[in-house]
Design a protein around this motif. Structure first.
Motif: not given
Lengths: 326, 326
Positions: A154, A157-158, A161-162, A164-165, A167, A241-242, B150, B157
């Motif tokens: 998890i 994943l966060l 994404d963070y 990608r955005r 953040f 991005p990965r 995401t 999960l």
């Protein structure tokens, strides 16, 4: 450059700090300050060339992450975690630290407009769950079989994404089992991989609870620190991005570990390994990954040892001052 | 048998309820009660043979999940979500509903000793992110390129871990794009896949914003309901610990969609499709999965349509009373 290390009192955190203190720089930039955090107060290595500010607290307490990043560290090493066995035994504790704590840190960063530090997150090969292919490739799915592995997956994943955005600027690295782990033998199910090398080199007997054909994935503490440094300094564009990467390592059977020990240290040392099969440990270990094909990380310049002999020699150099009990 | 549906006012939720009302049973057990929830009050279908209790509230408000499961429903369908576009535009809203809301539901179940309902969670093919192999297999990794994806991957999960630990009995299903989606044309980037079928059959013009070689993965609303019912009743032992499944579907290009429409409804209907390329939508769609190899779900008895003509005929039967504007 200001660096924050969460989990700085742990084995890897302390070794990372030693390396940073020795180098005095990270990615060519002089380190001007380090903020350290753990549940027990971490200490700066002797002769550390930059000022160190140490905190001991519960980092998943609301407001704590904000406090730790108040000085806007440029690089954050997030090594803090409840380990696998404890996260399995105490679900709520693992969930709170490994999931909520990580999310609170990432969210505290997200809420600061224009602040996008490099965040290096130590994930784990525990994000994978059996059955596995013979070698686990970079695109294999994450179906953890522990709560620790779930919480790490998890976090990955966060982080992606963070990043990608925009953040933050995260890199997640899945560490192999760290071997040879210094210190006293511990009761982690994986402890024997290190115990059977460290204890005999120290003149002590060690117990081998599994059969010698068990294969596993290892890297030295020195490599682990190298992964962290490389993850902190690599150009994010190159990763794409990965953002979560399986680190390279050395796949060896226990028999190969023992054979390497024999070559490095001789028969007398190897004779201190005592076979004492433990069905519980055998069962746990049977569900663990054995080997990876870590092409992406290798292509991005992450480097582990070439073989298990090198792992043993690093232990003798870094922990034993070059000597062992023959 | 008591059933709870979260997201019961949505298109799939409403169709599921209609089916349950028609069947009066689930997995051979008579339905004695349904609890419905959504942000707007869901309504029971006419002639529903079991009592229905409807709630309208924010399900991610602390205490709300506890209230919704107070009657210990035997089966929980968790369809509630902030959709992809909105979760991308409003990060905190998506995070709160899709991640916190899901976690609060699972935790509320976890905290009730001895209560392990079957929880059917609708995930999405948005858990996958480009680049993809030609067909995405069951062991391909989840590297979402949206916050929605995401949040769904995190839900998966948690569902797997909570099931493994015996906190609940979850099954996650990744739905294909639902086609033909009834109702008015919507502005979702994926809307045109349905618009170009539904509107011409209704005598209206529809806009095709992408090139005809775009391939995508579809299943009818009737299949989506079938997946949910099967996921609610399948023996969990058969699934094993990998509790999240890509549902089967139909991979077709837009050209094949149009050709199927021509065969089913004739040239006059097809002539109502107007080409109007939209570079923004083309760019978004280029990052979407095209085709899956959903072996596991097929092996477990999940069934989609055999081809796109069947998808069109189901739309004509279920939504248009068997008639269309030729």
């Amino acid at each position: 450059m200001h660096i924050l290390i969460l989990g700085a009192a742990g084995m890897v955190g302390a070794k990372l700090l030693q390396r940073l203190a020795r180098d005095g720089q990270l990615g060519g930039k002089t380190i001007t300050k380090a903020t350290l955090h753990d549940v027990v107060e971490p200490t700066a290595p002797e002769g550390c060339p930059f000022p160190v500010e140490a905190h001991a607290s519960d980092f998943a307490r609301p407001g704590e992450a904000e406090r730790l990043i108040a000085g806007r560290p440029d690089v954050i090493f997030h090594l803090a975690a409840i380990v696998s066995g404890e996260a399995e035994a105490d679900f709520e504790k693992g969930d709170r630290i490994n999931l909520d704590g990580t999310r609170m840190l990432f969210d505290a960063i997200r809420r600061i407009e224009g602040y996008t530090p490099r965040v290096v997150f130590t994930s784990s090969i525990a994000v994978f769950g059996a059955p596995f292919p013979e070698a686990i490739g970079d695109e294999f799915f994450t179906t953890p079989l522990t709560s620790y592995g779930t919480q790490k997956a998890i976090g990955e994943l966060l982080l992606a994404d963070y990043t990608r955005r925009g953040f933050m600027d995260g890199v997640g690295i899945r560490l192999p089992t760290i071997c040879v782990r210094p210190g006293r033998p511990n009761k982690a199910a994986s402890g024997f991989f290190s115990n059977i090398i460290r204890e005999p080199l120290n003149g002590q007997e060690a117990v081998l609870p599994v059969s010698e054909d068990v294969m596993h994935w290892h890297a030295s503490p020195r490599s682990a620190v190298g992964f962290l440094i490389h993850a902190a300094t690599i150009d994010g564009e190159r990763i794409g991005p990965r953002r979560n990467l399986t680190m390279p390592g050395v796949a060896v059977t226990v028999a190969e570990q023992i054979e390497a020990l024999r070559r490095v240290a001789g028969e007398g040392v190897v004779a201190r390994i005592r076979r004492e099969p433990d069905p519980t440990i055998q069962r746990i270990v049977a569900g663990w990954p054995r080997r990876f094909d870590a092409k992406r990380a290798e292509g991005l310049g992450f480097k582990a040892e070439a073989g298990f002999e090198e792992i043993i020699r690093i232990h003798i150099d870094d922990e034993l001052g070059g000597r062992f009990v023959a």
